[in-house]
Structures are given as structure tokens and as C-alpha cells.
Write a protein that holds these residues in place. Sequence first.
Motif, PDB file in Angstrom:
ATOM      1  N   ASN A 135       5.762   9.526  -0.811  1.00 51.99           N
ATOM      2  CA  ASN A 135       5.709  10.186   0.129  1.00 51.99           C
ATOM      3  C   ASN A 135       5.162   9.180   1.522  1.00 51.99           C
ATOM      4  O   ASN A 135       4.070   9.490   2.654  1.00 51.99           O
ATOM      5  CB  ASN A 135       4.896  11.278   0.743  1.00 51.99           C
ATOM      6  N   LEU A 136       4.998   8.153   1.007  1.00 51.78           N
ATOM      7  CA  LEU A 136       4.834   6.716   1.739  1.00 51.78           C
ATOM      8  C   LEU A 136       5.854   6.643   3.226  1.00 51.78           C
ATOM      9  O   LEU A 136       6.929   6.677   3.177  1.00 51.78           O
ATOM     10  CB  LEU A 136       4.803   5.603   1.073  1.00 51.78           C
ATOM     11  N   GLU A 137       5.686   6.152   3.890  1.00 51.46           N
ATOM     12  CA  GLU A 137       6.567   5.725   5.315  1.00 51.46           C
ATOM     13  C   GLU A 137       6.550   4.224   5.924  1.00 51.46           C
ATOM     14  O   GLU A 137       4.637   3.781   5.968  1.00 51.46           O
ATOM     15  CB  GLU A 137       6.093   6.609   6.130  1.00 51.46           C
ATOM     16  N   VAL A 155       6.198 -10.739  -4.036  1.00 54.39           N
ATOM     17  CA  VAL A 155       5.316  -9.789  -3.037  1.00 54.39           C
ATOM     18  C   VAL A 155       4.262  -8.487  -2.552  1.00 54.39           C
ATOM     19  O   VAL A 155       4.147  -8.276  -3.332  1.00 54.39           O
ATOM     20  CB  VAL A 155       7.328  -9.354  -2.308  1.00 54.39           C
ATOM     21  N   CYS A 156       4.543  -7.902  -1.666  1.00 61.01           N
ATOM     22  CA  CYS A 156       3.265  -6.978  -1.726  1.00 61.01           C
ATOM     23  C   CYS A 156       3.474  -6.340  -0.134  1.00 61.01           C
ATOM     24  O   CYS A 156       4.249  -6.836   0.775  1.00 61.01           O
ATOM     25  CB  CYS A 156       1.638  -7.679  -1.392  1.00 61.01           C
ATOM     26  N   VAL A 157       3.149  -5.078  -0.439  1.00 60.24           N
ATOM     27  CA  VAL A 157       3.393  -4.391   0.652  1.00 60.24           C
ATOM     28  C   VAL A 157       1.460  -3.803   1.202  1.00 60.24           C
ATOM     29  O   VAL A 157       1.087  -3.145  -0.152  1.00 60.24           O
ATOM     30  CB  VAL A 157       4.594  -2.951   0.489  1.00 60.24           C
ATOM     31  N   ILE A 158       1.130  -3.335   2.653  1.00 56.98           N
ATOM     32  CA  ILE A 158      -0.015  -3.217   2.745  1.00 56.98           C
ATOM     33  C   ILE A 158      -0.244  -2.119   3.165  1.00 56.98           C
ATOM     34  O   ILE A 158       0.630  -1.830   4.594  1.00 56.98           O
ATOM     35  CB  ILE A 158      -0.916  -5.009   3.090  1.00 56.98           C
ATOM     36  N   GLY A 159      -1.689  -1.445   3.242  1.00 54.32           N
ATOM     37  CA  GLY A 159      -1.634  -0.171   3.957  1.00 54.32           C
ATOM     38  C   GLY A 159      -2.191  -1.157   5.773  1.00 54.32           C
ATOM     39  O   GLY A 159      -2.479  -2.024   5.884  1.00 54.32           O
ATOM     40  N   SER A 160      -2.356  -0.089   6.214  1.00 54.92           N
ATOM     41  CA  SER A 160      -2.458  -0.261   8.116  1.00 54.92           C
ATOM     42  C   SER A 160      -4.084  -0.637   7.955  1.00 54.92           C
ATOM     43  O   SER A 160      -4.528  -2.268   8.923  1.00 54.92           O
ATOM     44  CB  SER A 160      -2.467   1.262   8.665  1.00 54.92           C
ATOM     45  N   LYS A 206      -5.556   8.846  -3.157  1.00 54.24           N
ATOM     46  CA  LYS A 206      -5.669   7.585  -2.929  1.00 54.24           C
ATOM     47  C   LYS A 206      -5.258   7.688  -1.711  1.00 54.24           C
ATOM     48  O   LYS A 206      -3.973   7.821  -1.461  1.00 54.24           O
ATOM     49  CB  LYS A 206      -4.825   6.220  -4.202  1.00 54.24           C
ATOM     50  N   GLY A 207      -5.694   7.470  -1.107  1.00 54.24           N
ATOM     51  CA  GLY A 207      -5.425   6.739   0.571  1.00 54.24           C
ATOM     52  C   GLY A 207      -5.388   5.511   1.203  1.00 54.24           C
ATOM     53  O   GLY A 207      -5.484   4.035   0.707  1.00 54.24           O
ATOM     54  N   GLU A 208      -3.546   5.834   1.362  1.00 53.78           N
ATOM     55  CA  GLU A 208      -2.964   4.456   0.866  1.00 53.78           C
ATOM     56  C   GLU A 208      -3.102   3.799   2.130  1.00 53.78           C
ATOM     57  O   GLU A 208      -2.794   2.371   2.559  1.00 53.78           O
ATOM     58  CB  GLU A 208      -1.421   4.257   0.754  1.00 53.78           C
ATOM     59  N   GLN A 209      -3.706   3.731   3.227  1.00 51.50           N
ATOM     60  CA  GLN A 209      -3.965   2.798   4.310  1.00 51.50           C
ATOM     61  C   GLN A 209      -5.512   2.023   4.038  1.00 51.50           C
ATOM     62  O   GLN A 209      -5.219   0.749   4.777  1.00 51.50           O
ATOM     63  CB  GLN A 209      -5.121   3.533   5.298  1.00 51.50           C
TER      64      GLN A 209
END
Length: 411
Positions: A135-137, A155-160, A206-209
Motif C-alpha cells: 500500500n505504497l503511494e 533505478v530506484c524509488v526513495i522514501g520522502s 518498516k517505515g517506507e519514508q
Amino acid sequence: MNLKLEILEALESLLHHKLRTVLTLLGMIFGVGAVISMLSIGNGAEQEALRLIDSMGLRNIIVKEKVLEENRLKEIRESSMGLTIQDLIAARETLPFLSSYSAHKKVNVYDLYSSKGTADAGVWGVTPTHKDMANLEIRSGRFILPIDNITHARVCVIGSRVAQVLFPGQDSLGKQIKVNHAWLTVVGVLKDKSLTKTEFEGVRLKGEQNNLYLPLQTALKTFRFKTLESEIDEFRVKLKPGIPSSAAAATLLHLLKRRHKEIDDFELIVPEALLDQHRKTQELFNIVMACIAGISLLVGGIGIMNIMLATVLERTREIGLRRAVGARQKDIRRQFILETVAVSAMGGILGIVFGFGLSLVISGFTGWPVGWSLTAVVLSVGVCALVGLVFGIYPAIQASRLDPIEALRHD
């Protein structure tokens, strides 16, 4: 006398005996405050539990590698290779009640930085389906695509938080991040959905931020892992609608045990079962708090009865005089019941203020969230009024039954 004058007279009578009135109010205040704080904390805990479960996926089953000592792990690896992608494929192809899946592997990081700074983020190799399963946005850009996984794209996707630390005040899309020896291009940034807790019912979250996600196959090909490590650390499967999670978990457990030769080197986590367990614990907490609130209200009600009986005794001549000039029994009853209701109303109002304050104090000391509810206010005040009315009827009846002549002779 009209109702307005009777109410004013009731308030005047209460104000005439300030200390007595305050002592009577305390029980009602504590009772109402306990009810409001109990329901507010309970409602907040329920909302927080749903949010924490949402990070795991309510309809998911999570299969995790067990943390074992090295000697035990060496012994196990002679018979079982731990969790593998083939385990996930076997579950997907064998069990018809699974609708989707994801897998991930944690990368051991010794160096993570950009041209603007360094970070201590967690790095995970994940399948493209991880976004929906966890449930990531996405705040900007995109998540990992199937083609990224197939081509081992860097490539990568990073938290805030990672974006804020590595690229302060800048748009991080298209920028480069170095993880250990490999450079990765940022293609997406996640929305901030930080969790207030790091675990739920004993399960770590796990805190995705503060995470960085890259394609699973890229991670497996690019980075080095220990010899005894499993191919993947965890995989998740989602159940189709209407499938009981307990039965599905038992079936999946049987399949994996057969594949792992009955070796206990993994564990299953069923978020729906965790939520049920949390609710049972919360119900027990609510019962205890309800008992405390009930005792406080009962004490308050007894206090009201004692005060009103004492008031009847003090005002016997007044009651006799009113009866002598034409007051009926129901007029006397109404007079004393109005005083009781006035005490209850004051206790209810002050109890609401006390309840809100108590909720904030509890939240400040324990870190528990608070969920304000109109139901809590209405229920507590309603119960308070009912208690006051019930305990005020007997003194009112006693007052109305006094003989006017005997009352007038009373000193």
C-alpha cells in the motif's frame, strides 16, 4: 411556578451549599471523564491499528525468513536453502486462492550517498508488485516496472526522508544515488506515510519514508550477499475475496513445510489475525476502563442521593409550607428531581472537559493516539444524566410524601 423559575431555584439551592455540591460533582466528573478518555483512547488505538495493518496489507499473508544462529543455520542449509523465489512461484501456481504476490530482499549497505549528502536508509530489492502489496503511494515519478526487473535496470524509488536528506530543496527525480559500489537513478519518490510505531503485536514494521527500493533482480545480480543467506528475505501473497485467512495460512504453511523438508526456517504472519488479536486486547482494556468509570458514576450517584436526602431533611419546614399553600406532591417531586438533574448536568459538562484533558495527558505520557468521538460525549453525558435521575428519584419521592402538618412542626 413555571419551569424556568424552578430551574433557577434549583441552581440557587446548589450554589448555596458550594462545598457540598462540589463534593457531589466529583464522582460524576471522574465517571464521565473516564468514559470519554476510555472511548477516545480506544477509538484512537483502533484507527492506529488499522493504519499499521494497512502497511502490511489486511488480506495479505507474509512469509518471512527466520533469524537463526549461525551454527544452526549451517546445519539447516544442508537440507533447506531457505526462502527462494521458487517457493513463491510454487505457491502462486499451486494455490488457486492467491490473487497477487510480491517479494523482497534486504541489501547490506555500507555506503549510501548522493552529490549532496549521505543517508542511513534501508535498501530493499523488490518486485514491481510490492507497491500494491505494501500500500505504497507515489508522490512523484513512478514505481519499479516489470521491465526494470527483467533488464536489471539500475533505478530506484526513495522514501520522502531519503529524498529530503540526499537532495535537500531539490527535485530528486533523475538524480544519482550510490549504494555501496553501484550508482542508481531515482525514478520515483514515495508519499510520506510515517508510522508512529515500529512494531505491531510483536511484528516489526518498516517505515517506507526512510527506505530505498530497487528491482529485486537488480539487487540479486549487483550486490553481494552472505553464503548462508536465503535468496529472498520475505514474500507476500494476497488472498482473493471471501477466502478465510486462517485456512489459507494453514494451506500455505503445509506447502512450504513440504518444500523445506519440514525444517522450521521461516514464519508466517497473518495481519488479519494480528488485528483480531489487537481488538481482543482492546476489548479487555475497554472492559476494565468501563468498570472503573461505572464505579465512579455509582459513587457519584450515591453521593447525589445522600446530599438530596440531607437537603430534604434541612428543608422539611419549607416543604410543609409549600404544601400548605397549595403545592402538590408532583410539584415537590419535580423540584427535587430538577436539582438532581442540575447536579448531573454540571457534572457532565465538567466531566467532558476533564475527559478531554485526561485523554491528552494519557496520550502525552504513553504515545497512544487519541480519536475524538461524538459518541463518547453523548454516551457519557447520557449515562451521567441517567445515574443522576435514578439516584434522585428516591429523595424526591420521600420529600413529596412528607405530611404538611408534621413538616410545619419540624424544627
